[in-house]
Scaffold this active site. Structure first.
Site, PDB file in Angstrom:
ATOM      1  N   LYS A  38      -3.608  10.372 -11.031  1.00  0.00           N
ATOM      2  CA  LYS A  38      -2.621   9.699 -10.173  1.00  0.00           C
ATOM      3  C   LYS A  38      -2.769   8.178 -10.303  1.00  0.00           C
ATOM      4  O   LYS A  38      -3.796   7.686 -10.797  1.00  0.00           O
ATOM      5  CB  LYS A  38      -2.834  10.124  -8.725  1.00  0.00           C
ATOM      6  CG  LYS A  38      -4.190   9.737  -8.145  1.00  0.00           C
ATOM      7  CD  LYS A  38      -4.484  10.442  -6.837  1.00  0.00           C
ATOM      8  CE  LYS A  38      -5.853  10.078  -6.308  1.00  0.00           C
ATOM      9  NZ  LYS A  38      -6.245  10.924  -5.156  1.00  0.00           N
ATOM     10  N   TYR A 264      -3.643 -24.492  -4.888  1.00  0.00           N
ATOM     11  CA  TYR A 264      -2.776 -24.584  -3.713  1.00  0.00           C
ATOM     12  C   TYR A 264      -3.573 -24.889  -2.444  1.00  0.00           C
ATOM     13  O   TYR A 264      -4.690 -24.404  -2.269  1.00  0.00           O
ATOM     14  CB  TYR A 264      -2.043 -23.260  -3.486  1.00  0.00           C
ATOM     15  CG  TYR A 264      -0.899 -23.032  -4.456  1.00  0.00           C
ATOM     16  CD1 TYR A 264       0.110 -23.971  -4.625  1.00  0.00           C
ATOM     17  CD2 TYR A 264      -0.840 -21.848  -5.186  1.00  0.00           C
ATOM     18  CE1 TYR A 264       1.151 -23.745  -5.508  1.00  0.00           C
ATOM     19  CE2 TYR A 264       0.203 -21.608  -6.065  1.00  0.00           C
ATOM     20  CZ  TYR A 264       1.199 -22.563  -6.228  1.00  0.00           C
ATOM     21  OH  TYR A 264       2.217 -22.340  -7.092  1.00  0.00           O
TER      22      TYR A 264
HETATM   23  C1  LIG Z   1      -7.592  11.428  -5.365  1.00  0.00           C
HETATM   24  C2  LIG Z   1      -8.011  12.788  -5.051  1.00  0.00           C
HETATM   25  C3  LIG Z   1      -9.108  13.380  -5.713  1.00  0.00           C
HETATM   26  C4  LIG Z   1     -10.021  12.631  -6.645  1.00  0.00           C
HETATM   27  O1  LIG Z   1     -11.098  12.092  -5.910  1.00  0.00           O
HETATM   28  P1  LIG Z   1     -12.257  11.244  -6.614  1.00  0.00           P
HETATM   29  O2  LIG Z   1     -13.131  10.819  -5.504  1.00  0.00           O
HETATM   30  O3  LIG Z   1     -11.577  10.097  -7.284  1.00  0.00           O
HETATM   31  O4  LIG Z   1     -12.922  12.131  -7.600  1.00  0.00           O
HETATM   32  C5  LIG Z   1      -9.347  14.724  -5.469  1.00  0.00           C
HETATM   33  N1  LIG Z   1      -8.595  15.428  -4.604  1.00  0.00           N
HETATM   34  C6  LIG Z   1      -7.564  14.880  -3.927  1.00  0.00           C
HETATM   35  C7  LIG Z   1      -6.797  15.708  -2.968  1.00  0.00           C
HETATM   36  C8  LIG Z   1      -7.244  13.548  -4.112  1.00  0.00           C
HETATM   37  O5  LIG Z   1      -6.235  13.002  -3.425  1.00  0.00           O
END
Ligand SMILES: *Cc1c(COP(=O)(O)O)cnc(C)c1O
Length: 367
Positions: A38, A264
């Site tokens: 993701k 800035y």
């Molecule tokens: C993002 C996510 C993961 C991955 O978790 P990590 O700590 O990055 O390994 C796993 N399960 C769900 C439901 C997630 O949203």
């Protein structure tokens, strides 16, 4: 001068492979692997990452939203893709691209069944998420009967998996809470198994769940941050390799006289004569304005150059008074886990956020 001539994020697929294999070495042979890709594969480059993992025979991918899954399908990914947080408005896209939705409430479950019925689908793979303590998304254990009230009436969908998510798998002082979540999930598994004449996959563990709770691996594990080199704990992170390296270049060097200011709002005032370098990366690229004024540094020719003044939208300035460097020299913003953790610590954040913040303006180079 050597190295990059612009701001780039280099993605190292050998490191990715090492990390995937390291995590697999912690699993039983039969435990399936789901790679979480993701948010642009944690800010890296989702298509290349997914293609490489597909070659390594990962069993599943997960994305958060449907359009992230579309990108993978358009890149030719054939492996099943779980959409963790689909929106009802995207269900047609989900189906058109053979993505598999997580259905986490009565509202989304019935909406999906209605659409699947209207389209005349049969046994379309869906996933059910249960809330065992995170209080974010999911049915609760007592919803099992309600869920099957809807599912038993129809054959348009089939449960590919049932899952939950640990709240504090990285925090061993919350072991009791995690163990309790695991027990609740086991009880959900029992109830669902009794209702079905087939066995879906059950899964619960993210990276820290995999490493700290082997008893929570169940049928599949969801590997996220560790693919990209982090494990929320130094002893595990050491075993992993850094995947994403952010590099840039010195655009210009200035000599600043005592009393002059930099950037800035005149946030930096020179108390003595210094030399500064301007780097073409700013808060629009993901180096938040929370950095700056001494929070954050880059390395140039092996030496640390701290950020001075406020981070601008498109560039930032660093102090290079003690560094032998010239315009056009390469700048390493980060190229190892320690630097990424330093970035995170500087603004009270975590490597997840530092990586996913790198905006799409930064060119990705996959190696
Ligand atoms: C993002 C996510 C993961 C991955 O978790 P990590 O700590 O990055 O390994 C796993 N399960 C769900 C439901 C997630 O949203």
């Amino acid at each position: 001068m050597t190295g990059t001539q612009q701001t780039v994020l280099e993605i190292n697929l050998n490191a990715l492979q090492h990390n995937f294999e390291y995590i697999k070495s912690k699993l039983n042979q039969n435990t399936k692997t789901l790679a979480v890709v993701k948010a642009f594969a944690y800010g890296t480059e989702p298509s290349s990452i997914a293609k490489h993992l597909e070659k390594l025979k990962v069993d599943y991918f997960a994305v958060a939203y449907a359009k992230e899954g579309v990108v993978l399908r358009e890149a030719g990914i054939k492996t099943p893709i779980l959409v963790l947080h689909p929106q009802i408005i995207d269900f047609k896209t989900v189906i058109n691209y053979c993505l598999e939705p997580n259905l986490y409430s009565k509202r989304v479950l019935t909406a999906f069944i209605d659409l699947a019925q209207a389209l005349g689908l049969n046994n379309y793979p869906i996933h059910l998420k249960f809330n065992t303590g995170l209080n974010r998304l999911g049915f609760v254990e007592n919803d099992v009967d309600l869920i099957f009230k809807y599912l038993s009436k129809t054959s348009v969908v089939k449960i590919a998996s049932v899952f939950s998510h640990l709240v504090a798998s990285e925090d061993l002082s919350e072991r009791d809470f995690s163990n309790n979540q695991i027990e609740i999930f086991k009880s959900i598994i029992k109830r669902i198994t009794l209702k079905l004449n087939y066995r879906p996959l059950f899964h619960m563990a993210n990276t820290s769940g995999i490493l700290n709770y082997p008893e929570a691996h169940f049928d599949m594990v969801r590997i996220g941050i560790s693919l990209y080199g982090f494990a929320n704990e130094a002893k595990f992170t050491k075993q992993l390799k850094n995947v994403a390296s952010l590099k840039s270049i010195i655009s210009q060097i200035h000599t600043i006289e005592k009393g002059e200011t930099v950037g800035y709002n005149r946030a930096f005032k020179a108390e003595k004569k210094i030399r500064t370098a301007t780097i073409p990366i700013g808060h629009a690229d993901g180096i938040y304005r929370a950095f700056g004024n001494g929070k954050g540094y880059v390395t140039i020719n092996g030496f640390k150059a701290p950020f001075i003044g406020n981070v601008c939208m498109d560039m930032l300035m660093v102090n290079v008074s003690d560094i032998n460097c010239k315009e056009g020299d390469e700048v390493i913003i980060f190229d190892n886990q320690e630097m990424i953790c330093d970035f995170a610590d500087a603004i009270n954040s975590i490597p997840y956020e530092i990586l996913t913040a790198i905006s799409q303006r930064v060119k990705r180079i996959v190696k």
